[in-house]
Scaffold this active site. Structure first.
Site, PDB file in Angstrom:
ATOM      1  N   ARG A  89       0.884  -1.182   0.000  1.00 52.07           N
ATOM      2  CA  ARG A  89       0.000   0.000   0.000  1.00 52.07           C
ATOM      3  C   ARG A  89       0.908   1.216   0.000  1.00 52.07           C
ATOM      4  NH1 ARG A  89      -5.290   1.224   3.576  1.00 52.07           N
ATOM      5  NH2 ARG A  89      -6.063  -0.047   1.858  1.00 52.07           N
TER       6      ARG A  89
ATOM      7  N   ARG B   4     -13.526  -8.723   0.987  1.00 51.78           N
ATOM      8  CA  ARG B   4     -12.100  -8.478   0.730  1.00 51.78           C
ATOM      9  C   ARG B   4     -11.316  -9.761   0.957  1.00 51.78           C
ATOM     10  NH1 ARG B   4     -10.006  -3.273   1.116  1.00 51.78           N
ATOM     11  NH2 ARG B   4      -8.071  -4.294   0.510  1.00 51.78           N
TER      12      ARG B   4
ATOM     13  N   GLN C  24      -9.944  -3.768  -3.732  1.00 52.49           N
ATOM     14  CA  GLN C  24     -11.263  -3.300  -3.331  1.00 52.49           C
ATOM     15  C   GLN C  24     -12.275  -3.592  -4.443  1.00 52.49           C
ATOM     16  OE1 GLN C  24     -12.105  -1.737  -0.267  1.00 52.49           O
ATOM     17  NE2 GLN C  24     -14.111  -2.291  -1.076  1.00 52.49           N
TER      18      GLN C  24
ATOM     19  N   CYS D  49     -16.303   1.524   0.479  1.00 58.18           N
ATOM     20  CA  CYS D  49     -15.125   0.675   0.739  1.00 58.18           C
ATOM     21  C   CYS D  49     -14.747   0.675   2.216  1.00 58.18           C
ATOM     22  CB  CYS D  49     -13.957   1.151  -0.102  1.00 58.18           C
ATOM     23  SG  CYS D  49     -13.513   2.865   0.236  1.00 58.18           S
TER      24      CYS D  49
ATOM     25  N   HIS E 252      -7.293   1.062  -6.585  1.00 60.96           N
ATOM     26  CA  HIS E 252      -7.448   0.139  -5.454  1.00 60.96           C
ATOM     27  C   HIS E 252      -8.101  -1.149  -5.984  1.00 60.96           C
ATOM     28  CE1 HIS E 252      -7.666  -1.286  -1.479  1.00 60.96           C
ATOM     29  NE2 HIS E 252      -8.504  -0.436  -0.912  1.00 60.96           N
TER      30      HIS E 252
ATOM     31  N   ASP F 220     -17.316   7.021  -1.259  1.00 66.40           N
ATOM     32  CA  ASP F 220     -16.064   6.874  -0.510  1.00 66.40           C
ATOM     33  C   ASP F 220     -15.783   8.207   0.174  1.00 66.40           C
ATOM     34  OD1 ASP F 220     -13.583   6.016   0.456  1.00 66.40           O
ATOM     35  OD2 ASP F 220     -12.539   6.294  -1.453  1.00 66.40           O
TER      36      ASP F 220
HETATM   37  N1   CP Z   1     -11.167  -0.339   2.204  1.00 70.74           N
HETATM   38  C1   CP Z   1      -9.901  -0.415   2.652  1.00 70.74           C
HETATM   39  O1   CP Z   1      -8.946  -0.581   1.883  1.00 70.74           O
HETATM   40  O2   CP Z   1      -9.781  -0.349   3.995  1.00 70.74           O
HETATM   41  P1   CP Z   1      -8.430  -0.186   4.826  1.00 70.74           P
HETATM   42  O3   CP Z   1      -7.879   1.166   4.487  1.00 70.74           O
HETATM   43  O4   CP Z   1      -8.829  -0.301   6.260  1.00 70.74           O
HETATM   44  O5   CP Z   1      -7.480  -1.274   4.417  1.00 70.74           O
HETATM   45  N1  NVA Z   2      -9.918   6.749  -1.065  1.00 71.46           N
HETATM   46  C1  NVA Z   2      -9.513   6.265   0.236  1.00 71.46           C
HETATM   47  C2  NVA Z   2      -9.709   4.781   0.316  1.00 71.46           C
HETATM   48  C3  NVA Z   2      -9.371   4.173   1.634  1.00 71.46           C
HETATM   49  C4  NVA Z   2      -9.557   2.687   1.665  1.00 71.46           C
HETATM   50  C5  NVA Z   2      -8.074   6.636   0.503  1.00 71.46           C
HETATM   51  O1  NVA Z   2      -7.240   6.518  -0.406  1.00 71.46           O
HETATM   52  O2  NVA Z   2      -7.773   7.066   1.616  1.00 71.46           O
END
Ligand code: CP
Ligand code: NVA
Length: 311
Positions: A104, A294, A134, A266, A131, A226
């Site tokens: 990530r 997930r 997701q 998400c 993502h 989101d």
């Molecule tokens: N939706 C998602 O990716 O959640 P986290 O940021 O908690 O991993």
């Molecule tokens: N759009 C959000 C998604 C988190 C899972 C972010 O990037 O923070």
């Protein structure tokens, strides 16, 4: 064709994605009935996080365990990707220890570089651009609800961010129709839209770009939202919270969609901002099954990329 990494669902053909959904459903069934699925016996996954996480971290770690493998967490401070050490060096070192990397990151380019140098599969656990894990869980959730993705109307309301891009990607790959309503200045990246348009032509998906949320959700089977402030955008918080106010998913908006419409997010959500309590906790909400998916969707991706043999 077997891929080496999972950086975007657009790298995968529709039949490969269908195969992954089938495998996810199979793995979910096995888990629910208490049958083991040791497809990754003894395999290891390094999980690099430059940002916080609940779902991604836990579902990957538990998913690897359930497949007979082992995953471990590397915190932002620990390896200092690209700071303490060059990304290509991190990639080559890890490749000698583990069977796969989940990362990530802030910059999508960092994932691309990791994948280029790692010689082992790299899985995108969220970047500033997209993502895809997701989107696999989202696709699975829609599939379970409606029995298909083909012809399903998905309306995304809010920021044209990483989650929106991957949702659009899975929609156009699988023949779902995708509409986004977002304020001017917060459009999805042009390159993502251009690519999606080519896949939409192949699959017959309809893509629509709106400003008005009420127009966007007309005929929608799925309303998706989101956060208005993604990780890394904290300095824009006050401005964004003002601009996005008309984009709240509330009862009025849900009532303007199809009767059987489901609401997805998400997570993490900001109750009272992009989604009301009433909607998130209401009968149309699928946010928790979506979060749980997930686990199943990612186990399919892991088994596909890291496994030697399939079920
Ligand atoms: N939706 C998602 O990716 O959640 P986290 O940021 O908690 O991993
Ligand atoms: N759009 C959000 C998604 C988190 C899972 C972010 O990037 O923070």
């Amino acid at each position: 064709m077997k891929h080496s990494s999972f950086l975007s669902v657009t790298d995968y053909a529709a039949d490969e994605l269908s195969y992954l959904f089938d495998l996810a459903i199979e793995l979910k069934k096995k888990l629910k009935s208490g049958q083991a699925a040791p497809l990754l016996n003894g395999k290891t996954l390094a999980m690099i996080f430059q940002k916080p996480s609940l779902r991604t971290r836990v579902s990957f770690e538990i998913g690897m365990r359930q497949l007979g493998g082992y995953a471990f967490y590397l915190s932002p401070d620990e390896i200092g990707l690209g700071k303490r050490e060059a990304i290509k060096d991190v990639a080559q070192v890890l490749a000698g220890y583990v069977d796969g990397i989940m990362a990530r990151v802030f910059s999508h380019d960092h994932l691309v570089e990791l994948a280029e140098y790692a010689r082992i599969p790299v899985i995108n656990g969220l970047s500033d651009f997209n993502h895809p894990c997701q989107a696999m869980a989202d696709g699975l959730t829609i599939l379970e609800e409606f029995g298909t993705l083909k012809g399903i109307n998905i309306a995304y309301v809010g920021d044209g961010n990483n989650v929106a891009v991957s949702l659009m990607d899975i929609a156009v790959k699988m023949g779902a129709n995708f509409t986004i309503a977002n304020p001017a200045g917060y459009d999805m990246p042009e390159e993502a839209v251009k690519l999606a348009q080519t896949f939409a032509k192949e699959s017959g998906s309809r893509l629509r770009f709106e400003r008005d949320p009420l127009t966007a959700v007309k005929g929608a089977n799925v309303i998706y939202t989101d956060t208005w402030v993604s990780m890394g955008q904290e300095s824009e918080k006050a401005e964004r919270e003002k601009i996005f106010l008309p984009y709240q998913v509330n009862r009025e908006l849900v009532d303007a969609a199809e009767k059987d419409c489901i609401v997805m997010h998400c997570l993490p959500s900001h109750r009272g901002q992009e989604i009301t309590d009433e909607v998130q906790d209401g009968p149309r909400s699928r946010v928790f099954p979506e979060a749980h998916n997930r686990l199943h969707a990612q186990k399919a991706v892991l088994a596909y990329l890291l496994g030697d043999s399939m079920m």
